[in-house]
Scaffold this active site. Sequence first.
Site, mmCIF file in Angstrom:
data_model
loop_
_atom_site.group_PDB
_atom_site.id
_atom_site.type_symbol
_atom_site.label_atom_id
_atom_site.label_comp_id
_atom_site.label_asym_id
_atom_site.label_seq_id
_atom_site.Cartn_x
_atom_site.Cartn_y
_atom_site.Cartn_z
ATOM 1 N N ASN A 14 0.873 -1.176 0.000
ATOM 2 C CA ASN A 14 0.000 0.000 0.000
ATOM 3 C C ASN A 14 0.912 1.228 0.000
ATOM 4 O O ASN A 14 1.510 1.545 1.021
ATOM 5 C CB ASN A 14 -0.891 -0.022 1.260
ATOM 6 C CG ASN A 14 -1.682 1.270 1.417
ATOM 7 O OD1 ASN A 14 -1.826 2.040 0.457
ATOM 8 N ND2 ASN A 14 -2.203 1.518 2.621
ATOM 9 N N TRP A 15 0.992 1.859 -1.154
ATOM 10 C CA TRP A 15 1.903 3.012 -1.274
ATOM 11 C C TRP A 15 1.376 4.227 -0.512
ATOM 12 O O TRP A 15 2.076 5.212 -0.366
ATOM 13 C CB TRP A 15 2.078 3.394 -2.742
ATOM 14 C CG TRP A 15 2.912 2.433 -3.548
ATOM 15 C CD1 TRP A 15 3.406 1.224 -3.139
ATOM 16 C CD2 TRP A 15 3.348 2.606 -4.898
ATOM 17 N NE1 TRP A 15 4.122 0.647 -4.147
ATOM 18 C CE2 TRP A 15 4.102 1.471 -5.253
ATOM 19 C CE3 TRP A 15 3.167 3.616 -5.859
ATOM 20 C CZ2 TRP A 15 4.677 1.313 -6.504
ATOM 21 C CZ3 TRP A 15 3.735 3.459 -7.117
ATOM 22 C CH2 TRP A 15 4.495 2.315 -7.437
ATOM 23 N N LYS A 16 0.124 4.188 -0.087
ATOM 24 C CA LYS A 16 -0.536 5.354 0.529
ATOM 25 C C LYS A 16 -0.362 6.568 -0.402
ATOM 26 O O LYS A 16 -0.307 6.402 -1.613
ATOM 27 C CB LYS A 16 0.030 5.625 1.918
ATOM 28 C CG LYS A 16 0.017 4.380 2.808
ATOM 29 C CD LYS A 16 0.142 4.740 4.252
ATOM 30 C CE LYS A 16 0.438 3.512 5.069
ATOM 31 N NZ LYS A 16 -0.075 3.596 6.415
ATOM 32 N N HIS A 100 -9.686 0.921 4.690
ATOM 33 C CA HIS A 100 -8.409 1.109 5.387
ATOM 34 C C HIS A 100 -8.654 2.029 6.591
ATOM 35 O O HIS A 100 -9.460 2.955 6.519
ATOM 36 C CB HIS A 100 -7.375 1.718 4.438
ATOM 37 C CG HIS A 100 -5.995 1.727 5.008
ATOM 38 N ND1 HIS A 100 -5.582 2.664 5.930
ATOM 39 C CD2 HIS A 100 -4.940 0.889 4.835
ATOM 40 C CE1 HIS A 100 -4.329 2.406 6.268
ATOM 41 N NE2 HIS A 100 -3.917 1.327 5.624
ATOM 42 N N GLU A 102 -7.148 4.436 7.754
ATOM 43 C CA GLU A 102 -6.975 5.878 7.512
ATOM 44 C C GLU A 102 -8.226 6.467 6.859
ATOM 45 O O GLU A 102 -8.554 7.630 7.075
ATOM 46 C CB GLU A 102 -5.706 6.108 6.668
ATOM 47 C CG GLU A 102 -4.458 5.890 7.511
ATOM 48 C CD GLU A 102 -3.238 5.384 6.759
ATOM 49 O OE1 GLU A 102 -3.185 5.492 5.525
ATOM 50 O OE2 GLU A 102 -2.325 4.852 7.440
ATOM 51 N N GLU A 171 -5.689 -5.290 10.330
ATOM 52 C CA GLU A 171 -4.665 -4.283 10.589
ATOM 53 C C GLU A 171 -4.988 -3.557 11.893
ATOM 54 O O GLU A 171 -5.806 -2.622 11.899
ATOM 55 C CB GLU A 171 -4.633 -3.257 9.457
ATOM 56 C CG GLU A 171 -4.322 -3.833 8.099
ATOM 57 C CD GLU A 171 -3.746 -2.773 7.173
ATOM 58 O OE1 GLU A 171 -2.629 -2.953 6.727
ATOM 59 O OE2 GLU A 171 -4.415 -1.759 6.942
ATOM 60 N N GLY A 177 2.012 2.009 10.730
ATOM 61 C CA GLY A 177 2.941 3.132 10.601
ATOM 62 C C GLY A 177 3.592 3.543 11.903
ATOM 63 O O GLY A 177 4.207 4.607 11.983
ATOM 64 N N SER A 213 3.110 -2.409 10.260
ATOM 65 C CA SER A 213 4.570 -2.391 10.440
ATOM 66 C C SER A 213 5.218 -3.730 10.099
ATOM 67 O O SER A 213 6.144 -4.172 10.790
ATOM 68 C CB SER A 213 4.923 -1.946 11.860
ATOM 69 O OG SER A 213 4.428 -0.647 12.113
ATOM 70 N N GLY A 234 2.592 -1.282 4.280
ATOM 71 C CA GLY A 234 2.613 0.146 3.974
ATOM 72 C C GLY A 234 4.034 0.623 3.707
ATOM 73 O O GLY A 234 4.592 0.420 2.630
ATOM 74 N N GLY A 235 4.635 1.217 4.728
ATOM 75 C CA GLY A 235 5.953 1.849 4.584
ATOM 76 C C GLY A 235 6.988 0.996 3.878
ATOM 77 O O GLY A 235 7.700 1.484 2.972
HETATM 78 C C1 PEP Z 1 -0.931 0.041 5.807
HETATM 79 O O1 PEP Z 1 -0.869 1.178 5.381
HETATM 80 O O2 PEP Z 1 -1.859 -0.707 5.465
HETATM 81 C C2 PEP Z 1 0.125 -0.441 6.708
HETATM 82 C C3 PEP Z 1 0.026 -1.628 7.218
HETATM 83 O O3 PEP Z 1 1.158 0.435 6.947
HETATM 84 P P1 PEP Z 1 2.567 0.088 7.660
HETATM 85 O O4 PEP Z 1 3.058 -1.208 7.061
HETATM 86 O O5 PEP Z 1 3.439 1.235 7.322
HETATM 87 O O6 PEP Z 1 2.287 -0.052 9.120
#
Ligand code: PEP
Length: 249
Positions: A14-16, A100, A102, A171, A177, A213, A234-235
């Site tokens: 997930n590039w966000k 998601h 967010e 999640e 994050g 994470s 994500g990251g």
């Molecule tokens: C996400 O954005 O779905 C996510 C899991 O982010 P991260 O891996 O950065 O925690």
Amino acid sequence: MNTALVRKRLVIGNWKMHGTQASNAMLLTGLCAGVAVVHDCDLAVCVPFPYLGQVSASLHGSGISWGAQDVSKHEQGAFTGEVSSSMLTDFGCRWVLVGHSERRTLHGETDTLVAEKALAALKAGITPVVCVGETLAEQEAGRTNEVIQRQLAPVLALGADSVAKMVIAYEPVWAIGTGLTATPEQAQEVHAFIRAQLSELGVPQVRILYGGSVKASNALSLFAMSDIDGALVGGASLVTEEFLRIAAA
Ligand code: PEP
């Protein structure tokens, strides 16, 4: 039937809201060059809408699929700023994230709206990746299962035929994050709870991803859990080597 045997590993990045055409080009070139290290795993990226054209052109034929991070519940019409599922199909999207945390937190998306979006995706032949997860306060209050059940209820109400074509992503909001990850045992407990609900509906084979994470250093221990079928990343999905190492774990 041992459903674990028929559930192929799935890792989605997930590039966000990150990227430029130049940085994407480097990342995509690296992914295409390195994807051969990934076996028995579906690999995908969910990217910002404006980059779908670039991503589809770069990943076409690579074995890596792509998708978006949100979709409208509407098919078309006067919905300024929204993007429909048929538009995603037009760009070859195979996946779309819905619900998601967010979007739930920052855009007020309700459990019902998330289910409506999942249905819109299915109608266009796109697999919705339905994200669920509890906040830190909810976890500390021992309300994790209750929250997950509430979030999933309108999705499961779409029926077995629909849910069979989805992916669920657990999640925990407190792990997204933040650098904090649920322990494999903590995550497995929630995944088993979700699996039980899927089994009750008659669709135990639906893949359940863990997100929060995930890094190359913790992927292996998470993937060793019987109900964790992959990861939503994500990251770490913005770093070619790291993302490929997660998928290769
Ligand atoms: C996400 O954005 O779905 C996510 C899991 O982010 P991260 O891996 O950065 O925690």
